[in-house]
Design an enzyme around this catalytic site. Structure first.
Site, PDB file in Angstrom:
ATOM      1  N   GLU A  37       0.822  -1.228   0.000  1.00  0.00           N
ATOM      2  CA  GLU A  37       0.000   0.000   0.000  1.00  0.00           C
ATOM      3  C   GLU A  37       0.847   1.266   0.000  1.00  0.00           C
ATOM      4  OE1 GLU A  37      -2.506   2.134  -0.792  1.00  0.00           O
ATOM      5  OE2 GLU A  37      -3.770   0.483  -0.078  1.00  0.00           O
ATOM      6  N   GLY A  57       1.698   7.112  -1.080  1.00  0.00           N
ATOM      7  CA  GLY A  57       1.947   7.141   0.365  1.00  0.00           C
ATOM      8  C   GLY A  57       0.777   6.641   1.184  1.00  0.00           C
ATOM      9  N   LYS A  68       4.973   4.154  -9.909  1.00  0.00           N
ATOM     10  CA  LYS A  68       3.670   4.028  -9.237  1.00  0.00           C
ATOM     11  C   LYS A  68       2.552   3.796 -10.258  1.00  0.00           C
ATOM     12  CE  LYS A  68       5.204   7.040  -5.493  1.00  0.00           C
ATOM     13  NZ  LYS A  68       5.472   8.444  -5.175  1.00  0.00           N
TER      14      LYS A  68
HETATM   15  N1  LIG Z   1      10.180   8.878   2.055  1.00  0.00           N
HETATM   16  C1  LIG Z   1       8.918   8.755   1.622  1.00  0.00           C
HETATM   17  O1  LIG Z   1       8.105   9.670   1.769  1.00  0.00           O
HETATM   18  C2  LIG Z   1       8.494   7.501   0.945  1.00  0.00           C
HETATM   19  C3  LIG Z   1       9.379   6.490   0.670  1.00  0.00           C
HETATM   20  N2  LIG Z   1       8.928   5.342   0.067  1.00  0.00           N
HETATM   21  C4  LIG Z   1       9.851   4.248  -0.189  1.00  0.00           C
HETATM   22  O2  LIG Z   1      10.257   3.699   1.061  1.00  0.00           O
HETATM   23  C5  LIG Z   1      11.567   3.163   0.950  1.00  0.00           C
HETATM   24  C6  LIG Z   1      12.445   3.789   2.026  1.00  0.00           C
HETATM   25  O3  LIG Z   1      12.504   5.176   1.798  1.00  0.00           O
HETATM   26  P1  LIG Z   1      13.042   6.195   2.924  1.00  0.00           P
HETATM   27  O4  LIG Z   1      12.697   5.709   4.265  1.00  0.00           O
HETATM   28  O5  LIG Z   1      12.584   7.533   2.492  1.00  0.00           O
HETATM   29  O6  LIG Z   1      14.607   6.084   2.681  1.00  0.00           O
HETATM   30  P2  LIG Z   1      15.776   6.511   3.677  1.00  0.00           P
HETATM   31  O7  LIG Z   1      16.950   6.766   2.829  1.00  0.00           O
HETATM   32  O8  LIG Z   1      15.318   7.546   4.623  1.00  0.00           O
HETATM   33  O9  LIG Z   1      16.009   5.169   4.514  1.00  0.00           O
HETATM   34  C7  LIG Z   1      16.524   3.995   3.947  1.00  0.00           C
HETATM   35  C8  LIG Z   1      17.073   3.068   5.015  1.00  0.00           C
HETATM   36  O10 LIG Z   1      17.578   1.891   4.402  1.00  0.00           O
HETATM   37  C9  LIG Z   1      19.006   1.822   4.579  1.00  0.00           C
HETATM   38  N3  LIG Z   1      19.588   1.410   3.279  1.00  0.00           N
HETATM   39  C10 LIG Z   1      19.373   2.012   2.090  1.00  0.00           C
HETATM   40  N4  LIG Z   1      20.065   1.343   1.135  1.00  0.00           N
HETATM   41  C11 LIG Z   1      20.693   0.347   1.741  1.00  0.00           C
HETATM   42  C12 LIG Z   1      21.561  -0.682   1.287  1.00  0.00           C
HETATM   43  N5  LIG Z   1      21.891  -0.805  -0.003  1.00  0.00           N
HETATM   44  N6  LIG Z   1      22.039  -1.541   2.175  1.00  0.00           N
HETATM   45  C13 LIG Z   1      21.702  -1.466   3.459  1.00  0.00           C
HETATM   46  N7  LIG Z   1      20.884  -0.508   3.961  1.00  0.00           N
HETATM   47  C14 LIG Z   1      20.383   0.385   3.099  1.00  0.00           C
HETATM   48  C15 LIG Z   1      19.442   3.188   5.019  1.00  0.00           C
HETATM   49  O11 LIG Z   1      20.608   3.129   5.790  1.00  0.00           O
HETATM   50  C16 LIG Z   1      18.212   3.645   5.818  1.00  0.00           C
HETATM   51  O12 LIG Z   1      18.198   3.058   7.108  1.00  0.00           O
HETATM   52  C17 LIG Z   1      12.001   3.438  -0.478  1.00  0.00           C
HETATM   53  O13 LIG Z   1      11.699   2.317  -1.274  1.00  0.00           O
HETATM   54  C18 LIG Z   1      11.136   4.619  -0.888  1.00  0.00           C
HETATM   55  O14 LIG Z   1      10.948   4.701  -2.280  1.00  0.00           O
HETATM   56  C19 LIG Z   1       7.619   5.161  -0.271  1.00  0.00           C
HETATM   57  C20 LIG Z   1       6.696   6.126  -0.013  1.00  0.00           C
HETATM   58  C21 LIG Z   1       7.063   7.387   0.577  1.00  0.00           C
HETATM   59  N1  LIG Z   2       9.673  10.490  -3.381  1.00  0.00           N
HETATM   60  C1  LIG Z   2       8.311  10.088  -3.321  1.00  0.00           C
HETATM   61  C2  LIG Z   2       8.026   9.480  -1.992  1.00  0.00           C
HETATM   62  C3  LIG Z   2       6.776   8.743  -1.966  1.00  0.00           C
HETATM   63  O1  LIG Z   2       6.534   7.814  -2.703  1.00  0.00           O
HETATM   64  C4  LIG Z   2       7.407  11.285  -3.563  1.00  0.00           C
HETATM   65  O2  LIG Z   2       7.906  12.404  -3.519  1.00  0.00           O
HETATM   66  O3  LIG Z   2       6.224  11.080  -3.822  1.00  0.00           O
HETATM   67 NA    NA Z   3      -1.010   4.146  -0.728  1.00  0.00          NA
END
Ligand SMILES: NC(=O)C1=CN([C@@H]2O[C@H](COP(=O)(O)OP(=O)(O)OC[C@H]3O[C@@H](n4cnc5c(N)ncnc54)[C@H](O)[C@@H]3O)[C@@H](O)[C@H]2O)C=CC1
Ligand SMILES: N[C@@H](CC=O)C(=O)O
Ligand code: NA
Length: 441
Positions: A133, A138, A209
């Site tokens: 989801e 988001g 998406k």
């Molecule tokens: N930030 C947002 O608003 C949203 C993010 N997402 C998705 O959620 C997921 C996480 O995003 P965020 O939390 O924003 O990212 P972030 O960069 O804040 O956190 C990522 C985490 O994973 C770890 N990490 C990343 N690559 C790694 C690797 N190769 N090996 C080991 N650890 C690794 C980092 O150290 C960190 O703890 C992504 O797939 C992103 O597209 C989805 C919807 C909204």
């Molecule tokens: N980078 C994305 C995070 C959520 O999926 C956005 O800006 O919408």
């Molecule tokens: Na959603």
């Protein structure tokens, strides 16, 4: 009943949000899920950094470590929550979790758009669920709506603002005249942007998406490689202003539409009538319009990015998976809304086969006859004009801006007409083309 054990992979913006929401709302979540949901282990790259992202009360009970594979292999863990992003390690870990018989919750749209067909097939074969989801829009429960609430309908099209970062940038640029680079930096600081923000501003993230939405809406496999994508980086202030003067807003839209000969799958800046609700969805908010044959239009709106809004969707998936643990795998809601053996392989149409309306901006030397030449070329190509605006040049400027809005036309014919217009001696430089959607039917 014993709590369900979850393994968290990643503790950044989303991972830490999940821990906070689970901790804060533990009692209500447990009442909804039927048992407590507990994070047993958290795998991160940097433990010190991870511990600093959430308040002490949230992190103190969590077992942090660096061994991602050990979490995925832990026999006491039933659900793996993949929140690291990317498509290499994330893919390996998700497939390994599935092979180990664990359910997976992920927010990773890139992973699903590129490898979803393989991942869902593996999950189906192993009798586990991959819930996603948070991967689209988001916190908005759009996957739930498409997979469950709208199943009576033949879905005709979906159009959505599905990238929070680019919507935030466009809004700040329009309302405050802010500079692109400054607003992007702010979006990064607020945790909205992807690790590589070109994914946001060049349309990749929205296309990931949209690929998922299209699969859910039409019962087709993921075909990200066929998506057309164009971001907001080349959008100019003057086009934003001209669109406003003509009664339109420019939004980065993902559009997927079922046609007789295939499916449109496209992301690009789009003019939308300013009176539409979706045209007024600003900042990090996302909005998705779904046109179904029975229900008509429904609109889903909410925060598309950020820590807790995204965690809201991840935790909802954790509750869903917990509730269905005892359900027979054959009777679960299918991953892509349609039964996996009933997916159909509809072709994705190339962009020049798309039919929509257009905004054209040309720079013309202010000579008699130029308008007649342009309108003749458009008429020859069967493109009818809906509106036209000519901007008087500033003192000393020799070219005038002419803006033309067309009725619906085939993109190939529009491109051919543009090539002829650009060949006119009275036209300076190249013609700017943007697509326009009325979103009325
Ligand atoms: N930030 C947002 O608003 C949203 C993010 N997402 C998705 O959620 C997921 C996480 O995003 P965020 O939390 O924003 O990212 P972030 O960069 O804040 O956190 C990522 C985490 O994973 C770890 N990490 C990343 N690559 C790694 C690797 N190769 N090996 C080991 N650890 C690794 C980092 O150290 C960190 O703890 C992504 O797939 C992103 O597209 C989805 C919807 C909204
Ligand atoms: N980078 C994305 C995070 C959520 O999926 C956005 O800006 O919408
Ligand atoms: Na959603």
């Amino acid at each position: 009943m014993k709590p369900i054990q979850v393994g968290l992979l990643g503790f950044g913006t989303v991972g830490s949000g999940v821990a906070k929401v689970l901790a804060r709302n533990a009692e209500e979540i447990g009442r909804r899920a039927g048992r407590a949901i507990e994070v047993k282990r958290v795998a991160v790259r940097n433990i010190v950094k991870a511990r600093a992202v959430a308040p002490a009360a949230v992190v103190e009970g969590l077992a942090f470590g660096n061994d991602f594979h050990a979490v995925v292999d832990d026999p006491e863990i039933s659900i793996i929550c993949e929140l690291i992003g990317g498509t290499t390690l994330a893919k390996e870990l998700v497939l390994r979790a599935i092979a180990n018989g664990k359910h997976v919750v992920t927010a990773n749209k890139a992973l699903l758009a590129l490898h979803g067909n393989e991942i869902f097939a593996a999950a189906q074969a192993r009798g586990v669920t991959v819930a996603f989801e948070a991967a689209v829009a988001g916190g908005i429960p759009i996957i739930k709506a498409l997979r469950e609430g709208l199943t009576a309908n033949r879905i005709e099209w979906i159009a959505g603002i599905i990238n929070g970062t680019s919507n935030f940038i466009l809004t700040e640029m329009r309302d405050k005249g802010a500079a692109f680079a400054d607003v992007l930096a702010e979006a990064q600081q607020l945790g909205y942007a992807e690790a590589d923000p070109t994914f946001d501003i060049e349309g990749h993230d929205a296309a990931h998406k949209l690929t998922i939405l299209s699969a859910l809406a039409f019962g087709i496999p993921m075909q990200f490689d066929k998506a057309y994508l164009e971001g907001i980086s080349r959008l100019t202030q003057e086009d934003i202003a001209y669109a406003e003067q003509l009664g339109y807003r420019i939004k980065l839209l993902g559009i997927t539409r079922r046609k007789a000969n295939g499916v449109e799958l496209r992301v690009h800046p789009t003019l939308i009538p300013a009176k539409r609700i979706i045209a007024n969805v600003d900042g990090v908010m996302n909005a998705v319009v779904v046109q179904g044959d029975a229900v008509g239009q429904t609109l889903y709106c909410g925060r598309g990015a950020g820590s807790e809004p995204t965690a809201s969707a991840v935790v909802a998936d954790l509750v869903d998976v917990t509730r269905l643990l005892t359900a027979d795998p054959e009777h679960r809601v299918p991953h892509l809304a349609f039964q996996p053996d009933r997916l159909v392989d509809l072709p994705i149409l190339p962009i020049d086969a798309v039919e929509t309306s257009y905004y054209l901006r040309l720079k013309a030397h202010d000579k008699a006859g130029v308008m007649a030449d342009v309108t003749r070329i458009l008429a020859d190509a069967d493109i009818s004009i809906d509106a036209m605006m000519q901007k008087e040049p500033a003192e000393g400027v020799k070219v005038v801006d002419i803006i033309i809005l067309t009725h619906i036309a085939l993109e190939r014919r529009v491109d051919e007409a543009i090539a002829r217009i650009e060949g006119l001696a009275t036209i300076a430089g190249s013609v700017t083309k943007l697509r326009l959607e009325n979103l009325d039917k």
